[in-house]
Design an enzyme around this catalytic site. Structure first.
Site: not given
Ligand code: FRU
Length: 499
Positions: A224, A47-48, A168, A107
């Site tokens: 986020e 993901n991120d 984050d 995270y």
């Molecule tokens: C955004 C999020 C962040 C978090 C991460 C966890 O997509 O929810 O806030 O740190 O993904 O994977």
């Protein structure tokens, strides 16, 4: 569809062997939806983007990674590098969760390069025995050899006046001081930005307070992935608020990623925006954008984002054992007060041979004969602002992935609703933008399971995942007096198994 148990979702990489992941990689590498020039997950779910930075003569990027399948499980950081933001190399595991503070995942977070060290700030997602979450803002350091060592002591502990949603960290320096911008939620369930300050990166962090945005109070129920960047003499504040209501053609994704352009007042903890907040992307799949800390070009920022969104699924690949993608990196500038987003200069390297060329509407060369390549780059100039139609991955009596411009309404539409594979349809199957000054140009990056449209040389970007099947193999094009070129796409990412 596989149902994942909690135990399966919370396995760390150290609880497995190489062979298990190697087998998974082998299986997914054969998928028709693996990309040619986008950063894609080595296995499992990405993901991120995290820790995006220029350090030791290279670009470094990490991504949120669950190694074992296409679901959100225990998050690790995976590391990739590049010389030019186009050609990417898999470097292997960056960070694994193994401290009490990050027992439920490392995270998202950011990178700040200084001297011989790349400092990586991230959120330790801890859950206690009652499954109550406790967020810690943590630090790791990477040296020039790529060795990453996590620090055991949190930079910032849980802030008591906010809920468990604090995460984050964007670590940055300005005027000789260090700052961390953090996303958080008040006890009244409102998304806010917290700003912390320190004289040193490794200790001494204190909360300055909430960073307010003048004239705005509502950023949904949670903010986020906040990010702040100085671009020329303006500041750009980027963030992913959760819980915005759709507004006509805007904010139609489940969660949207937005930005303000303005000025930053550190003394009064205030961001003074020049105008409304806008979406960074007008497509379907875009979230958690992050800019790289870099000092090479003070008038530009480099940004990348997750080509996806929380709570979405992409069943086509999830079930094969992988999920998620990164967008193409973009170069951001502020021009006449407006944020412009263009492919990075080296994106030219993605263009291979010319497959098709039309000038003023007449075909000059055609090596495609109506067949849609699985990946390509399309450049369209529309000097007379005529209506256009591009149907990618279509088939008889089906429109495929449709891009259409209506010159009377001045509306550009992207519609993926007529493809075989449908997903996340509750958030709409089309996107529309009214172009106040008409359509002048389009640059379209098609890469096996994704399409990104750069409209009017960076005025808007529309990003979309799509999963064309074998029978969706035609391209149809229409438009008077347009200039159109289609190139093959070069492979700039290798699908190497490195963990
Ligand atoms: C955004 C999020 C962040 C978090 C991460 C966890 O997509 O929810 O806030 O740190 O993904 O994977």
């Amino acid at each position: 569809m596989k149902i994942w148990t909690t135990e399966e979702k919370y396995r760390a990489i150290q609880d497995s062997d190489r062979e298990e992941l190697e087998q998974l990689h082998e299986k997914i590498a054969a998928s028709p939806w693996r990309e040619d020039y986008h950063i894609q997950t080595v296995t499992g779910l990405m993901n991120d983007p995290n820790g995006f930075s220029w350090f030791d003569g290279k670009w470094h990027l990490f991504y949120q990674w669950f190694p074992f399948g296409g679901v959100h499980g225990l998050k690790h950081w995976y590391h990739v590098t590049s010389d030019d933001l186009v050609t990417w190399k898999n470097e292997g595991l960056g960070m694994k969760p193994h401290l009490l503070e990050d027992n439920r995942g490392c995270y998202s977070g950011s990178g700040l390069a200084e001297g011989d060290t790349l400092y990586l700030a991230y959120t330790g997602n801890n859950k206690d025995i009652h499954m109550q979450r406790h967020p810690f803002q943590m630090l790791a350091k990477m040296d020039r050899e790529g060795k990453i060592v996590k620090s055991q002591i949190p930079l910032i502990y849980e802030q008591e006046n906010y809920t468990e949603h604090q995460r984050d960290p964007k670590l940055f320096s300005y005027n000789g001081k260090y700052y961390i911008l953090l996303g958080a939620q008040t006890k009244e369930q409102k998304g806010v930005f917290l700003l912390f300050e320190s004289e040193q990166i490794e200790k001494g962090w204190k909360l300055l307070g909430e960073l307010k945005v003048r004239g705005y109070e509502d950023f949904g129920f949670m903010v986020e992935c906040p990010d702040i960047e100085k671009v020329g003499d303006k500041w750009v504040l980027l963030f992913s608020p959760q819980g915005l209501e759709p507004d006509g053609d805007r904010f139609r994704c489940k969660y949207n990623n937005v930005y303000f352009v303005g000025d930053m007042d550190f003394e009064n903890l205030e961001f003074i925006p020049d105008g409304e907040f806008e979406e960074l992307d007008r497509g379907f799949d875009f979230y958690a954008a992050q800019c790289a800390y870099q000092t090479k070009e003070p008038d530009a920022a480099y940004m990348i984002a997750w080509f996806g969104c929380g709570d979405y699924t992409t069943p086509a690949t999830d079930e094969e054992g992988f999920s998620g993608l990164q967008t193409l990196p973009r170069r951001l500038t502020v021009e006449n007060g407006k944020l412009m987003q263009r492919p990075v200069p080296a994106a030219e390297k993605i263009r291979g041979d010319i497959l098709f060329e039309a000038k003023k509407g007449s075909i000059i060369r055609d090596r495609m004969h109506g067949l849609m390549p699985r990946s390509c780059v399309i450049r369209l100039e529309d000097p007379d602002q005529e209506s256009i139609n591009l149907n990618l991955f279509s088939k008889p009596r089906r429109r495929g992935f449709e891009i259409a411009y209506d010159k009377f309404k001045k509306v550009l539409t992207v519609d993926r609703g007529d493809m075989n594979q449908q997903f996340n349809t509750e958030f709409g199957t089309d996107r529309k933008i009214r172009l106040a000054n008409g359509l002048r140009s389009l640059e379209v990056y098609v890469d096996r399971s994704s399409v990104e449209l750069f409209v009017n040389d960076g005025e808007y970007v529309i990003s979309s995942r799509m999963f064309p099947e074998k029978d969706e193999n035609l391209i149809r094009m229409g438009g008077r007096n347009i200039d159109l070129t289609i190139w093959t796409a070069n492979k700039t990412v290798t699908d190497d198994f490195v963990i």
